[in-house]
Write a protein that holds these residues in place. Structure first.
Motif, PDB file in Angstrom:
ATOM      1  N   GLU A  44      -1.255   9.163   7.448  1.00 20.61           N
ATOM      2  CA  GLU A  44      -2.431   9.183   7.741  1.00 20.61           C
ATOM      3  C   GLU A  44      -3.237   8.107   7.084  1.00 20.61           C
ATOM      4  O   GLU A  44      -4.080   7.294   7.601  1.00 20.61           O
ATOM      5  CB  GLU A  44      -3.123  10.639   7.529  1.00 20.61           C
ATOM      6  N   MET A  45      -2.812   8.145   5.693  1.00 21.42           N
ATOM      7  CA  MET A  45      -3.627   7.240   4.645  1.00 21.42           C
ATOM      8  C   MET A  45      -3.329   5.821   5.318  1.00 21.42           C
ATOM      9  O   MET A  45      -4.171   4.775   4.923  1.00 21.42           O
ATOM     10  CB  MET A  45      -3.343   7.650   3.228  1.00 21.42           C
ATOM     11  N   ALA A  94      -6.983   7.396  -9.578  1.00 20.60           N
ATOM     12  CA  ALA A  94      -7.858   8.346  -9.836  1.00 20.60           C
ATOM     13  C   ALA A  94      -7.752   9.862  -9.186  1.00 20.60           C
ATOM     14  O   ALA A  94      -8.006  10.826  -9.595  1.00 20.60           O
ATOM     15  CB  ALA A  94      -9.310   7.768  -9.559  1.00 20.60           C
ATOM     16  N   ASN A  95      -7.127   9.615  -7.906  1.00 21.50           N
ATOM     17  CA  ASN A  95      -6.906  10.858  -7.090  1.00 21.50           C
ATOM     18  C   ASN A  95      -5.575  11.454  -7.559  1.00 21.50           C
ATOM     19  O   ASN A  95      -5.206  12.835  -7.358  1.00 21.50           O
ATOM     20  CB  ASN A  95      -6.935  10.314  -5.674  1.00 21.50           C
ATOM     21  N   GLN A 106      -6.739  18.464   1.702  1.00 16.93           N
ATOM     22  CA  GLN A 106      -5.341  19.573   1.219  1.00 16.93           C
ATOM     23  C   GLN A 106      -5.916  20.770   0.722  1.00 16.93           C
ATOM     24  O   GLN A 106      -5.746  21.748   0.864  1.00 16.93           O
ATOM     25  CB  GLN A 106      -4.731  18.754  -0.003  1.00 16.93           C
ATOM     26  N   ARG A 132      -2.480  11.053  15.922  1.00 19.92           N
ATOM     27  CA  ARG A 132      -2.865  11.165  14.756  1.00 19.92           C
ATOM     28  C   ARG A 132      -3.066  12.706  14.496  1.00 19.92           C
ATOM     29  O   ARG A 132      -3.003  13.390  15.203  1.00 19.92           O
ATOM     30  CB  ARG A 132      -4.319  10.865  14.674  1.00 19.92           C
ATOM     31  N   ARG A 133      -3.280  12.995  13.185  1.00 22.04           N
ATOM     32  CA  ARG A 133      -3.410  14.588  12.824  1.00 22.04           C
ATOM     33  C   ARG A 133      -5.207  14.760  12.774  1.00 22.04           C
ATOM     34  O   ARG A 133      -5.910  14.155  12.151  1.00 22.04           O
ATOM     35  CB  ARG A 133      -2.835  14.892  11.401  1.00 22.04           C
ATOM     36  N   TYR A 150       1.546   9.107  -5.751  1.00 23.85           N
ATOM     37  CA  TYR A 150       1.016  10.769  -5.326  1.00 23.85           C
ATOM     38  C   TYR A 150       2.251  11.519  -5.660  1.00 23.85           C
ATOM     39  O   TYR A 150       3.235  11.010  -5.402  1.00 23.85           O
ATOM     40  CB  TYR A 150       0.370  10.908  -4.139  1.00 23.85           C
ATOM     41  N   GLU A 169       2.937  14.781   3.411  1.00 18.13           N
ATOM     42  CA  GLU A 169       1.870  15.490   4.149  1.00 18.13           C
ATOM     43  C   GLU A 169       0.875  14.324   4.576  1.00 18.13           C
ATOM     44  O   GLU A 169       0.465  14.499   5.970  1.00 18.13           O
ATOM     45  CB  GLU A 169       0.954  16.627   3.225  1.00 18.13           C
ATOM     46  N   PHE A 170       0.394  13.456   3.784  1.00 17.67           N
ATOM     47  CA  PHE A 170      -0.420  12.612   4.134  1.00 17.67           C
ATOM     48  C   PHE A 170      -0.488  11.061   4.255  1.00 17.67           C
ATOM     49  O   PHE A 170      -1.341  10.408   4.562  1.00 17.67           O
ATOM     50  CB  PHE A 170      -1.743  12.791   3.290  1.00 17.67           C
ATOM     51  N   PHE A 179       2.464  16.002  -1.396  1.00 15.00           N
ATOM     52  CA  PHE A 179       1.085  15.247  -0.994  1.00 15.00           C
ATOM     53  C   PHE A 179       1.299  14.084  -0.141  1.00 15.00           C
ATOM     54  O   PHE A 179       0.742  13.951   1.010  1.00 15.00           O
ATOM     55  CB  PHE A 179       0.254  14.767  -2.166  1.00 15.00           C
ATOM     56  N   TYR A 224      -8.263  12.823   1.640  1.00 12.41           N
ATOM     57  CA  TYR A 224      -6.747  13.668   1.748  1.00 12.41           C
ATOM     58  C   TYR A 224      -6.736  14.858   0.519  1.00 12.41           C
ATOM     59  O   TYR A 224      -6.139  15.791   0.925  1.00 12.41           O
ATOM     60  CB  TYR A 224      -5.666  12.872   2.088  1.00 12.41           C
ATOM     61  N   ARG A 225      -7.251  14.536  -0.652  1.00 15.96           N
ATOM     62  CA  ARG A 225      -6.942  15.228  -1.631  1.00 15.96           C
ATOM     63  C   ARG A 225      -8.166  16.588  -1.233  1.00 15.96           C
ATOM     64  O   ARG A 225      -7.753  17.808  -1.532  1.00 15.96           O
ATOM     65  CB  ARG A 225      -7.688  14.823  -2.909  1.00 15.96           C
ATOM     66  N   PRO A 246      -5.351  14.000 -11.009  1.00 18.80           N
ATOM     67  CA  PRO A 246      -5.571  15.629 -10.907  1.00 18.80           C
ATOM     68  C   PRO A 246      -4.595  16.181 -10.081  1.00 18.80           C
ATOM     69  O   PRO A 246      -4.394  17.246 -10.181  1.00 18.80           O
ATOM     70  CB  PRO A 246      -7.011  15.458 -10.251  1.00 18.80           C
ATOM     71  N   ALA A 292      -9.602   7.038   1.071  1.00 14.81           N
ATOM     72  CA  ALA A 292      -8.371   7.641   1.830  1.00 14.81           C
ATOM     73  C   ALA A 292      -8.124   8.763   0.729  1.00 14.81           C
ATOM     74  O   ALA A 292      -7.614  10.008   1.095  1.00 14.81           O
ATOM     75  CB  ALA A 292      -7.279   6.878   2.287  1.00 14.81           C
ATOM     76  N   TYR A 349       0.840  -1.156   0.042  1.00 12.36           N
ATOM     77  CA  TYR A 349      -0.023  -0.103   0.058  1.00 12.36           C
ATOM     78  C   TYR A 349       0.785   1.270  -0.074  1.00 12.36           C
ATOM     79  O   TYR A 349       0.554   2.307  -0.842  1.00 12.36           O
ATOM     80  CB  TYR A 349      -0.851  -0.026   1.053  1.00 12.36           C
ATOM     81  N   GLU A 409      -8.507   3.834  -6.948  1.00 12.95           N
ATOM     82  CA  GLU A 409      -8.591   4.907  -6.253  1.00 12.95           C
ATOM     83  C   GLU A 409      -7.519   5.725  -5.916  1.00 12.95           C
ATOM     84  O   GLU A 409      -7.543   7.125  -6.353  1.00 12.95           O
ATOM     85  CB  GLU A 409      -9.222   4.417  -4.654  1.00 12.95           C
TER      86      GLU A 409
END
Lengths: 871, 119
Positions: free
Chosen positions: A23-24, A53-54, B59, B82-83, A12, A19-20, A16, B55-56, A57, B51, A5, A50
Motif C-alpha cells: 500500500e505504501m 521517525a515512524n 495499524q 487496494r485495501r 520497518y 501488512e502495509f 508491519f 499506516y502506523r 516507535p 505514508a 523506496y 519520515e
C-alpha cells in the motif's frame, strides 16, 4: 526509484511491512505519478526521515512486547536462565580478567619514553629458566663499555639498595636506588616536581640530594609541594629533596621509593672484580637493538684481546660475558609463560562456556518446540518468532555479560597478585575494554546463534509434526550435535585438569626439595647499619657483639647469628676460588657463593656440621684466614673427607678450611646453587658498598619464633635507638615464598579447572536427561518386556562415560601439547605423567557418573503402564 | 453502557492524525491514498499525512477496533486491488466524543473572549 523506496521500507518491522508495504509503495507511486525525475527524487529524500521517525516507535513497541514475554517465559524456567547467565558471566569474566592482566604486563609498553630503545646491561647469562641477571658489573667494566661503545645516546649505571630514613615516628627502611645522572634521561620520564638527581647528564652529581617516589611523597610528606628543598636524613646523612617522580614511574622495580646519586669513588675503578652495578641506556636514534648488540660484543672481544688479565677472568666468572636486553624483556620468560598459561586456560573456559551455551540453547529449543509450533499455528510469522528469540537470548546474554564484567572486575585484582613486584609497572591493571568486547562478542554469537535454532525450526514441517503428535520429535541429529558439544566441554576440562595437575605435581616436587636448612622455629630480620656512621669494621663490631650476646640470653633462644645474606634472598655474592698453583677455569667452574658470618650460624639454620668445627669468635681476631665450606665445595676440590686442614686461594690469600657443613640452596629451590664458602666477619671488605656487610640476624628458638620479636626489637633499640629493623620474617615464610608464585598460579588454574568440570557435568547431565526423556516410551516398552532396570540404568550411565571417553582423547592430545609449551615450569614432571592423566580422566568420569545418576534413576522409574497408556 | 463510555473516554484525546483519519473514514470507506487526499482537502493542504504515519496509525486503529477492513466483496470499489478501511461503531463514537470535547473547549475559549466572533 520504487526499488529504493521498497528497500527503505525494510527499516520497518517485518510484520508491519508485510501488512502495509504494498500500500505504501502504491501511495509513493501515485504521488510521484506524472511528475518529473527531480520531484520524485525529492519525494524519496523526504521519505527517509519520515520512515526513520515512524519505524523507531514501531520497533520499540515490539521490543517492549518481546521483553515482557521474555520475562514471563524465563520466570517459568529460572534454572535455565540462571545457568545461561552464570555460564556467560564465567566465560566473559574469566577471559576479560586473564587477557587484561596479560595485556597489561606483556603487551602494553612500559611507561618510559620510547621504551623499545631503553636497554639493560648486566654481567653473566640470563639462565634458560629466566631468572634475570646472574651478576653485576664492576665500575671499571661499566666505564670500559660506556667509553668504547658508540650505540648509546646515554648509558648510566645504578645500584639497588636500601637506606634508613630517620625523622618522624619510626626510623624507616626504604628500598632505594643510587643512580648516575644518565639514568633518568635514559628512561625519558620527566619528574613531576623539581628536577632529576644531579641535574642531568654531564653535570657533576651532588651526592647529598634525593628524588622521591610519588608514593613516598604522599605517605611520608603528605603530598606537600613544598617538599622540594627540604632536608631528609638518609643513613644519618642529610639529603636535600630535589624532585618527585610521577605516580606511574617505577624503576628499577615497583618497591623502590627513593633515588639518590650514585658516585663511584675513583679507587673503586681499581678493582675490576668488585661488581655492584647494573647499567641502563638509551639507544641512539636509528641504531637498532641488534646493531647495538653487535657493537657491544665487538667491544667485549677487543677488551678480552687487549686486557686478557681482567676480561678473560671476568668472562670465566660470568660464563661468557654480559647480558644485553630491552627493558621490556626484563621480567623473566618464566613469568611470561605463566601468564600465557593463564590466557590459554581462560580460552579453554571460553570454549567451554560457548559449548555449554549452545547446548543449553539447543536443549531449551527442544523443550519449546511445541510452544513455538502453537504460536506459529496461531499465525505468528517466522520472522516475528525469530525476533522474539533474538530478544530473549540477547536479554539473557546481556545480563550474563554484565555479570561477566563484575567477574572480571573482581578477577583482575586476584590475577594481579601474579604480577611480580620486580616489574617497573603499577600493580593494578585495569579492565581492558577491548578484551571485554571480544569475549562478549563470542558469547553473544553463541547464545544468539544457537538460540535461534528453535525459531528456525518452528516454521518448518517438523514443528507441525510436533503439534500433531504432541511428542517431542527432535531426534537424532540434534542429539548428535549436543553429544559433540558435550565432548568439547569434556576435552576443555581435561586440558585444564591435566595442566593444573602437572603444575600441582611440580609445586609438590619443588616443595619436596631439601633447602639444606631446617626452616621451623627460625626468625630472621635485617638491621642494615648506615654509613658513614658505621663505616669501619671496628665501629660495627660492637653492635653485632652486643646484639648477639643479649639476644642469645633471651629465654627460648637456642642460637643466634649474623650473616651477610640469607639463602634465597641474597642469591648473588659469587666469587672465585682456586687451589694453590691452579688457574681459574672457564665456565664458572671456580664459582662459589661467598658469605661472611658470625659463629652459631649453622646451628641457627640447622645446617649439619659434617666435619671440623664452626667458626669461632677467636677466628675474627686471628690473623690466619679460615673458612667453613659446604660439602659440595669440599667435594669439588679435595678427595672425600679430607677437606679440613686444606687450603685454597681467595683474593690471592690462602684460606684454611676448618669445617665442612651441609649444602644450602642459596640460589633458591629450583636453581643450581654454587658451593658455599663462609668467612669470619673480620674479612668483610671495607668501604661504602655494603653487599658483604653483616645484616641478617638469624635466631633459632624453642618457642614460636615471632613471639621473640618484641624482645629482639627491645635489644636492638637499646643498642642503637636510631637503627631501623626491616624484613622481619620466619625462615618458613621465606621458604614458602619460594613457591608462592607457583602456588598462586596453581590456585587460579585449579579454580578454572573446577569451573570447567562443573560446566561439563552440567552438560552431561543435561544431555542424558534429554535422552532419557526422549526414550521414555522405548524404555517403558523394554521394561514391560522384562528388561532389567539395572541394565537400563547402566546403559544411561555408560552413555555419560562414553561422552567423557570421546572428549578425553582430543583433550589429552591438546593437554600434551600444552604441557610441552609450559615444560620449563614443570620442574621435571613428565608431560605424560600417568598419575595426573589418570586423576584427570577419573575426575571427568566421576563427574559424568554424578551427572548421569539422576537421569539413570529417572529411566529406572519409568512406569511401563503410564507410557503405554499414553500411546 | 457504562463500560462502553469508559472505553471511549480512555482513548481521548485523539492525536491529530488519528482524528483526521477517523473523520475522513466517517464519510465512507477509503483506501490509504484516499485518506491522505481527503485529509489534505479538508484541511486545505495544512495537513499532509506521510505514508508511515498513516499506516502506523491505521495499524493501531485496527488493533484497537476503531476501524476495520471490510470484506472484499462487501462494496463496489474503484480499485479492487487496494485495501480499504471502514470506521467501526466504536470508532464513530470515539471521534464524535473527541469532536464534542474540542467543541466544548472552543466555546470555553470563546467565552473567555479569546476568539473572534464570540457569541
Amino acid at each position: 526509484m520504487i526499488r529504493i523506496y521498497r528497500a527503505l521500507l525494510r527499516l520497518y518491522p517485518s510484520s508491519f511491512r508485510q501488512e502495509f508495504a504494498d500500500e505504501m509503495t502504491a501511495i509513493f507511486t501515485q504521488r510521484g505519478a506524472g511528475s518529473g525525475m527531480l520531484r520524485r527524487l525529492g519525494l524519496l529524500l523526504a521519505a527517509v526521515p519520515e520512515v526513520l521517525a515512524n519505524a523507531a516507535p514501531l520497533h520499540w513497541e515490539l521490543l517492549r512486547q518481546d521483553l515482557a514475554y521474555t520475562v514471563r517465559s524465563l520466570r517459568r524456567a529460572p534454572l535455565f536462565a540462571a545457568t545461561v547467565v552464570i555460564v556467560t558471566a564465567l566465560g566473559v569474566g574469566a577471559n576479560t580478567a586473564a587477557f587484561s592482566v596479560a595485556d597489561f604486563v606483556l603487551v602494553q609498553p612500559l611507561p618510559f619514553r620510547d621504551p623499545e630503545s631503553v636497554v639493560r646491561l648486566c654481567a653473566g647469562p640470563r639462565e634458560g629458566g629466566g631468572w634475570g641477571c646472574n651478576n653485576l658489573l664492576a665500575p671499571a667494566a661499566y666505564r670500559d663499555y660506556k667509553e668504547q661503545t658508540s650505540s648509546f645516546e646515554v648509558l648510566g649505571a645504578f645500584a639497588r639498595g636500601a637506606v634508613n630514613l630517620v625523622g618522624g615516628s619510626e626510623p624507616l627502611r626504604l628500598a632505594a636506588t643510587q643512580l648516575t645522572p644518565e639514568v633518568f634521561p635514559a628512561l625519558g620520564v620527566p619528574p613531576l616536581l623539581g628536577s632529576f638527581v644531579g641535574g642531568g647528564a654531564g653535570a657533576a652529581p651532588d651526592a647529598r640530594t634525593a628524588v622521591l617516589s610519588y608514593g613516598l611523597w604522599q605517605t611520608r610528606f603528605g603530598g606537600d609541594p613544598g617538599v622540594l628543598g627540604r632536608t631528609v636524613s638518609l643513613d644519618g646523612e642529610p639529603h636535600v629533596v630535589v624532585g618527585v617522580m610521577p605516580q606511574t614511574f617505577y624503576f628499577p622495580t615497583r618497591d623502590v621509593q627513593l633515588w639518590t646519586p650514585l658516585v663511584v669513588a675513583e679507587e673503586a675503578f681499581g678493582d675490576p672484580f668488585n661488581n655492584y652495578l647494573e647499567a641502563v641506556g638509551r639507544l641512539r636514534e636509528a641504531v637498532t637493538f641488534e646493531e647495538a648488540a653487535t657493537d657491544l660484543s665487538g667491544v667485549l672481544e677487543r677488551l678480552r684481546r687487549d686486557r686478557p688479565d681482567v676480561y678473560e677472568q671476568l668472562a670465566a666468572r660470568d660464563q661468557g660475558g654480559v647480558s644485553f636486553f630491552r627493558i621490556g624483556d626484563e621480567y623473566s620468560p618464566r613469568f611470561r609463560l605463566m601468564l600465557q598459561a593463564l590466557v590459554g586456560a581462560s580460552l579453554c573456559i571460553l570454549v567451554l562456556a560457548c559449548a555449554n551455551l549452545a547446548n543449553l540453547m539447543l536443549a531449551r529449543a527442544g523443550a519449546r518446540e511445541r510452544e513455538l509450533a502453537v504460536r506459529a499455528a496461531l499465525g505468528a510469522g517466522k520472522e516475528r518468532l525469530i525476533r522474539q528469540m533474538i530478544t530473549e537470548n540477547a536479554a539473557l546474554v546481556l545480563v550474563g555479560g554484565a555479570a561477566g564484567v563484575l567477574v572480571g572486575v573482581v578477577g583482575v585484582p586476584l590475577l594481579a597478585l601474579l604480577v611480580p613486584p620486580t616489574l617497573p609497572i603499577a600493580s593494578r591493571p585495569g579492565i581492558d575494554l577491548r578484551v571485554l568486547a571480544v569475549a562478549a562478542f563470542f558469547t553473544a554469537l553463541t547464545g544468539l546463534g544457537f538460540g535461534l535454532a528453535p525459531a528456525l525450526r518452528a516454521g518448518g514441517r517438523a514443528a507441525l509434526g510436533a503439534l500433531r503428535t504432541g511428542v517431542r520429535s527432535s531426534g537424532g541429529p540434534q542429539r548428535g550435535y549436543r553429544a559433540a558439544l558435550v565432548s568439547v566441554q569434556v576435552a576443555a576440562s581435561v586440558v585444564l585438569l591435566v595442566s593444573c595437575g602437572l603444575l600441582v605435581r611440580a609445586v609438590l616436587r619443588v616443595q619436596a626439595v631439601d633447602p639444606g636448612f631446617r626452616s621451623e622455629g627460625v626468625l630472621t630480620l635485617q638491621t642494615v647499619l648506615p654509613k658513614p656512621e658505621y663505616l669501619s669494621l671496628a665501629s660495627r663490631e660492637p653492635f653485632y657483639r652486643e646484639v648477639l650476646t643479649r639476644v642469645r640470653a633471651l629465654p627460648g633462644v637456642e642460637a643466634a647469628a649474623y650473616t651477610s645474606g640469607l639463602p634465597m634472598v641474597m642469591t648473588g655474592g659469587i666469587t672465585q676460588v682456586v687451589l694453590p698453583g691452579q688457574e681459574v677455569r672457564p665456565g664458572g667452574e671456580n664459582n662459589v657463593s661467598r658469605r661472611y658470618v658470625t659463629p652459631q650460624l649453622f646451628a641457627a639454620f640447622g645446617v649439619p656440621l659434617l666435619a671440623g668445627r664452626d667458626l669461632e669468635d677467636s677466628d675474627a681476631q686471628d690473623s690466619a684466614n679460615v673458612a667453613v665450606v659446604s660439602e659440595s665445595f669440599a667435594r669439588r676440590y679435595w678427595p672425600a673427607n679430607q677437606a679440613v686442614g686444606q687450603s685454597f686461594l681467595f683474593q690471592n690469600r690462602l684460606h684454611t678450611v676448618v669445617g665442612v657443613v651441609g649444602d644450602m640452596k642459596v640460589r633458591g629451590l629450583e636453581r643450581v646453587s654454587e658451593p658455599q664458602m663462609y668467612l669470619p666477619a673480620s674479612g668483610v671488605p671495607e668501604g661504602f658498598i655494603s653487599a658483604y656487610d653483616l645484616k641478617d640476624l638469624v635466631i633459632r628458638a624453642s618457642v614460636p619464633p615471632t613471639s621473640l620479636l618484641p624482645a629482639v626489637r627491645g635489644v636492638i633499640r637499646d643498642v642503637d635507638p636510631e637503627q631501623p629493623i626491616s624484613d622481619v620474617r620466619t625462615l618458613s615464610e621465606l621458604l614458602a615464598s619460594q613457591t608462592a608464585p607457583r602456588r598462586a598460579q596453581v590456585r587460579v588454574l585449579a579454580a578454572l579447572a573446577v569451573v570447567a568440570l562443573l560446566l561439563a557435568g552440567v552438560g552431561i547431565h543435561g544431555l542424558l536427561a534429554f535422552t532419557v526423556a526422549q526414550r521414555q516410551r522405548e524404555i517403558g516398552v523394554r521394561l514391560a518386556l522384562g528388561a532389567e532396570p539395572a541394565g537400563i540404568a547402566r546403559r544411561v550411565a555408560w552413555d555419560g562415560v562414553r561422552l567423557v571417553l570421546i572428549g578425553a582423547v582430543p583433550g589429552l592430545l591438546v593437554a600434551y601439547w600444552a604441557a610441552h609449551s609450559i615444560r620449563s615450569m614443570l620442574f621435571g614432571v613428565p608431560r605424560a605423567d600417568p598419575a595426573t592423566i589418570g586423576v584427570a580422566v577419573g575426575l571427568c568420569v566421576f563427574t559424568a557418573l554424578i551427572g548421569a545418576s539422576v537421569p539413570a534413576l529417572r529411566a529406572v522409574r519409568v512406569s511401563p503402564l503410564t507410557v503405554i497408556q499414553a500411546e | 453502557m457504562r463500560t462502553h463510555d469508559n472505553a471511549v473516554q480512555a482513548k481521548l484525546p485523539l492525536p491529530p492524525a488519528t482524528f483526521h483519519i477517523l473523520v475522513a473514514l466517517s464519510a465512507g470507506d477509503r483506501h490509504g491514498y484516499g485518506i491522505i487526499q481527503d485529509v489534505e482537502a479538508r484541511t486545505e493542504g495544512a495537513l499532509r499525512l506521510s505514508a508511515g504515519t498513516l499506516y502506523r496509525t491505521i495499524q493501531r486503529l485496527l488493533d484497537e477496533g476503531l476501524i476495520m477492513e471490510p470484506p472484499k466483496s462487501s462494496a463496489p470499489r474503484e480499485d479492487p486491488r487496494r485495501r480499504y478501511y471502514r470506521i467501526t461503531k466504536l470508532g464513530t463514537a470515539v471521534v464524535r466524543a473527541d469532536a464534542e470535547r474540542l467543541a466544548q473547549m472552543v466555546s470555553l475559549a470563546k467565552g473567555a473572549g479569546l476568539l473572534a466572533g464570540a457569541s
